[in-house]
Design a protein around this motif. Sequence first.
Motif, PDB file in Angstrom:
ATOM      1  N   MET A  93       0.880  -1.244   0.185  1.00  0.00           N
ATOM      2  CA  MET A  93      -0.048  -0.071  -0.090  1.00  0.00           C
ATOM      3  C   MET A  93       0.836   1.080   0.028  1.00  0.00           C
ATOM      4  N   PRO A  94       1.362   1.677  -1.246  1.00  0.00           N
ATOM      5  CA  PRO A  94       2.116   2.762  -1.323  1.00  0.00           C
ATOM      6  C   PRO A  94       1.898   4.079  -0.547  1.00  0.00           C
ATOM      7  N   GLU A  95       0.376   4.383  -0.587  1.00  0.00           N
ATOM      8  CA  GLU A  95      -0.078   5.451  -0.126  1.00  0.00           C
ATOM      9  C   GLU A  95       0.093   5.520   1.543  1.00  0.00           C
ATOM     10  N   ALA A  96       0.419   4.413   2.254  1.00  0.00           N
ATOM     11  CA  ALA A  96       0.263   4.321   3.544  1.00  0.00           C
ATOM     12  C   ALA A  96       1.000   5.461   4.254  1.00  0.00           C
ATOM     13  N   GLU A  97       0.488   5.896   5.282  1.00  0.00           N
ATOM     14  CA  GLU A  97       1.076   7.217   5.982  1.00  0.00           C
ATOM     15  C   GLU A  97       1.477   6.530   7.554  1.00  0.00           C
ATOM     16  N   ILE A  98       2.908   6.232   7.514  1.00  0.00           N
ATOM     17  CA  ILE A  98       3.291   5.458   8.852  1.00  0.00           C
ATOM     18  C   ILE A  98       3.605   6.632   9.797  1.00  0.00           C
ATOM     19  N   VAL A  99       2.966   6.762  10.950  1.00  0.00           N
ATOM     20  CA  VAL A  99       3.380   7.765  11.931  1.00  0.00           C
ATOM     21  C   VAL A  99       4.104   7.189  13.236  1.00  0.00           C
ATOM     22  N   ILE A 100       5.116   7.370  13.380  1.00  0.00           N
ATOM     23  CA  ILE A 100       5.939   6.420  14.233  1.00  0.00           C
ATOM     24  C   ILE A 100       6.500   7.405  15.696  1.00  0.00           C
ATOM     25  N   VAL A 101       6.007   6.877  16.700  1.00  0.00           N
ATOM     26  CA  VAL A 101       6.440   7.850  18.007  1.00  0.00           C
ATOM     27  C   VAL A 101       7.780   7.017  18.527  1.00  0.00           C
ATOM     28  N   PRO A 102       8.780   7.719  18.338  1.00  0.00           N
ATOM     29  CA  PRO A 102      10.081   7.255  18.966  1.00  0.00           C
ATOM     30  C   PRO A 102      10.212   6.892  20.410  1.00  0.00           C
ATOM     31  N   ALA A 103      10.807   6.089  20.782  1.00  0.00           N
ATOM     32  CA  ALA A 103      11.050   5.485  22.220  1.00  0.00           C
ATOM     33  C   ALA A 103      11.774   6.593  23.028  1.00  0.00           C
ATOM     34  N   ASP A 104      12.677   7.475  22.425  1.00  0.00           N
ATOM     35  CA  ASP A 104      13.166   8.483  23.226  1.00  0.00           C
ATOM     36  C   ASP A 104      12.424   9.699  23.538  1.00  0.00           C
ATOM     37  N   ARG A 105      10.895   9.460  22.953  1.00  0.00           N
ATOM     38  CA  ARG A 105      10.202  10.538  23.072  1.00  0.00           C
ATOM     39  C   ARG A 105       8.981   9.929  24.333  1.00  0.00           C
ATOM     40  N   VAL A 106       8.586   8.710  23.633  1.00  0.00           N
ATOM     41  CA  VAL A 106       7.737   8.063  24.571  1.00  0.00           C
ATOM     42  C   VAL A 106       8.084   6.766  24.921  1.00  0.00           C
TER      43      VAL A 106
END
Length: 417
Positions: free
Chosen positions: A264-277
């Motif tokens: 699914m090329p149009e997927a938007e993956i929002v990743i919350v980094p472990a060093d923030r949360v």
Amino acid sequence: MALVEINFDGIIGPSHNYAGLSPGNIASANNAGAVSQPRAAALQGVEKMRANLRLGLAQGFFLPLDRPNKAWLEGMATDMASAEPHIRAAAFSASAMWAANAATVSPAPDTADGKCHLSAANLLTMAHRSHEWTGTLAQLKLAFADEQHFAVHEPVPPPYGDEGAANFMRLCPSHDEAGLEIFVYGKSGGPFPARQHIESSKAIARAHRLDPERTLFIQQSDIAIAAGAFHNDVVAVANERVLFTHEQAFEEPEAAYAAIRTKMPEAEIVIVPADRVSLADAVQSYLFNAQLVTLPSGERALILPTEAQANGRVWSWLEEHVAGNGPIRRLVPVDVRQSMANGGGPACLRLRVVADPTTVDQRFIADEAKLDRIAGVIAEHWPDSIAPGQLGDAALIEQVQQARLALLNACDLAALA
Ligand code: SUG
């Protein structure tokens, strides 16, 4: 009418209590032995539904199951009066409130026969949840009885554990178009049980007649399960083309993201980094156990627990995301503290079904008037509080049973009695 996402919330049952029944669920363990407030709990749930209706979202509900479960106790050759405390608590649990665990749902655009498929979850890893499926299946068969549009399946047989939609995500251009169905499974061997077995996920994908080209099986990370993410929906949530996930949700995150983007090329993956949360903050705040929804305006909102707002690190990440024009445009905190204290956030309390609402049995569809009626029954019949020592109390058992019957009658669903 077009296919829309309907959120079916589990109405919080009159036997809601804190018995510490779920090893690996940190909140359940921390609150074991606390005094619960079933009436307040159920009213919090109704208010969440009301708020979602007012946001313009389609809303349904499921009724509490009959507790204590006498048939299950009989199978265990005991009854409430003489059962050991842990068996008594397992028979009395209101855990069916967490409707995300009721079933896995594949909407019609994803399936070969063009029907919406629902598979009741066996929930076999936890004793108190292993006997939910009979009552759940009866309810699914009633709510989705229209065989032209729905196919309701029995649970996957043992020994393969299945916890329903809590370990399932769907990405799609819009709800009424074919999507990518993602099954997230765990591997046992860590300090806590891995509740979702890959064999159940594969069986459900076959039963639902999914296209293998639009299906993925992804392993949940061992460290997430060890940190208290007993279901994937504690660390990730998807809606339409957006996947909102913690950096450490998956065992092989880069491979998982690549597989998603390929399909699914149009997927938007929002990743919350472990060093923030950190994972610990994610589990404590239930930031990801949110309803990621598309409002009628097209704007995406995150309906999340007030605990997420109270956690400074979590809230500042979210505020930055919104200010920075991220795909989530609106944050809507809701108070579901009574459920949260047992490890159940806003997303746990609902099962998503993409369907034409007119094809669903209307008795399970919510509107303001019906929610008023439900709230009235709860206010009148639900116990004010339950202490763990009360579970065998005959008067409490009677009250719990009568309270449920009053609700079934008010919803014209005495057929479920
Ligand atoms: O299965 N808690 C539930 C919470 C389920 C949350 N659902 C999702 N993440 N989708 C569970 O662990 C605690 C009951 C007790 O301890 O009394 C409990 O069953």
